[in-house]
Design an enzyme around this catalytic site. Structure first.
Site, PDB file in Angstrom:
ATOM      1  N   HIS A 166       0.178   5.343  -3.944  1.00  0.00           N
ATOM      2  CA  HIS A 166      -0.100   6.707  -3.509  1.00  0.00           C
ATOM      3  C   HIS A 166       0.028   7.654  -4.713  1.00  0.00           C
ATOM      4  CE1 HIS A 166       0.434  10.582  -1.461  1.00  0.00           C
ATOM      5  NE2 HIS A 166      -0.172  10.001  -0.429  1.00  0.00           N
TER       6      HIS A 166
ATOM      7  N   ILE B  82       0.843  -1.193   0.000  1.00  0.00           N
ATOM      8  CA  ILE B  82       0.000   0.000   0.000  1.00  0.00           C
ATOM      9  C   ILE B  82       0.883   1.249   0.000  1.00  0.00           C
ATOM     10  CG2 ILE B  82      -0.162  -0.004   2.535  1.00  0.00           C
ATOM     11  CD1 ILE B  82      -3.047   1.060   2.244  1.00  0.00           C
ATOM     12  N   CYS B  83       0.318   2.336  -0.513  1.00  0.00           N
ATOM     13  CA  CYS B  83       0.930   3.657  -0.451  1.00  0.00           C
ATOM     14  C   CYS B  83       2.153   3.746  -1.376  1.00  0.00           C
ATOM     15  CB  CYS B  83       1.278   3.996   0.999  1.00  0.00           C
ATOM     16  SG  CYS B  83       1.679   5.729   1.306  1.00  0.00           S
ATOM     17  N   ALA B  84       3.316   4.095  -0.833  1.00  0.00           N
ATOM     18  CA  ALA B  84       4.524   4.227  -1.658  1.00  0.00           C
ATOM     19  C   ALA B  84       5.122   2.884  -2.035  1.00  0.00           C
ATOM     20  CB  ALA B  84       5.567   5.056  -0.904  1.00  0.00           C
TER      21      ALA B  84
ATOM     22  N   SER C 197      -2.887  -0.824  -2.840  1.00  0.00           N
ATOM     23  CA  SER C 197      -3.821   0.238  -2.456  1.00  0.00           C
ATOM     24  C   SER C 197      -3.066   1.552  -2.335  1.00  0.00           C
ATOM     25  CB  SER C 197      -4.526  -0.135  -1.155  1.00  0.00           C
ATOM     26  OG  SER C 197      -5.609   0.738  -0.884  1.00  0.00           O
TER      27      SER C 197
END
Length: 238
Positions: free
Chosen positions: A175, A153-155, A201
């Site tokens: 992200h 998730i994210c970076a 995500s």
């Protein structure tokens, strides 16, 4: 008097109440001794063991604390056996906003275990700390190649998975600050993307949806709904 035979256990009223006349003693309690009950117990225990899902959540200095804790918490609510592993030299880490977490183990202690899911939180420089762990990279690559679930998730989908060729040509998101770097742009605006055994995500605001998607994949849709209900989740696609 307590009498045990091969076929019955007889527990007399006197052994329960002594000789107290004021207490009306019941008739002798007889329970058939059924050896097959033990077999059923063993079978139930075996089924429980088979139903257990083991999850690894790696963390490092700079990990996004919301993403890490939400994923850990939601998966544990579902019944997963979650191991939090530090990629640092110490189990204690400092997250991206200064929250301190203590991992269950160091990543080196997890290499001999097989996990149903490896779920990597994001954050900076946490994503870089995960990327720079050769042990974790090897574990995620084996997870991908074996067909078992892995997630980021994210970076992390870009900083770790894309840079180490761990996306395997699958669609992914990340992200907004990093999603432009993904080779496959077809799903970058989706909040959660599931492509085969890979789940990705976008950030802290999508962490609950991300975690519930992982619960659904491990335990089924009904379990995901059971977990979401008591958390008073807003309406989201499970």
């Amino acid at each position: 008097m307590l009498t045990l035979t091969a076929t019955h256990r007889t527990l007399t009223a006197a052994s329960l109440h002594g000789r107290c006349a004021a207490h009306k003693a019941p008739k002798a309690l007889v329970q058939p001794f059924r050896p097959h009950n033990r077999k059923l117990t063993v079978m139930a225990a075996s089924q429980t063991a088979q139903a257990e899902k083991r999850v690894l959540v790696p963390v490092g200095n700079g990990t996004e604390e919301m993403e890490a804790v939400i994923v850990i918490d939601v998966l544990r609510r579902a019944g997963a056996l979650v191991t939090v592993a530090s990629v640092e030299d110490s189990p204690s880490i400092v997250c991206s906003r200064g929250v301190k977490l203590v991992a269950d183990k160091l990543i080196d202690e997890c290499t001999n275990h097989c996990y149903d899911l490896i779920a990597c939180p994001g954050g900076m420089p946490g994503a870089e700390r995960l990327r720079d762990s050769a042990v974790l990279e090897s574990m995620v690559r084996a997870q991908k190649d074996s067909g078992r679930l892995y997630a980021a998730i994210c970076a992390t989908p870009y900083v770790f998975f894309e840079s180490k060729d761990l996306l395997g040509g699958k669609a992914a998101t990340a992200h907004p600050a990093f999603s432009d770097g993904l080779k496959d742009q077809s799903k970058v605006l989706d909040r959660v993307v599931v492509d085969g055994n890979l789940t990705t995500s976008r950030g802290p605001g999508t962490a609950f949806e991300f975690a519930l998607s992982l619960v659904k994949q491990l335990f089924g849709e009904e379990k995901a709904r059971q977990v979401a209900g008591p958390m008073v989740m807003y309406n989201c696609r499970i």
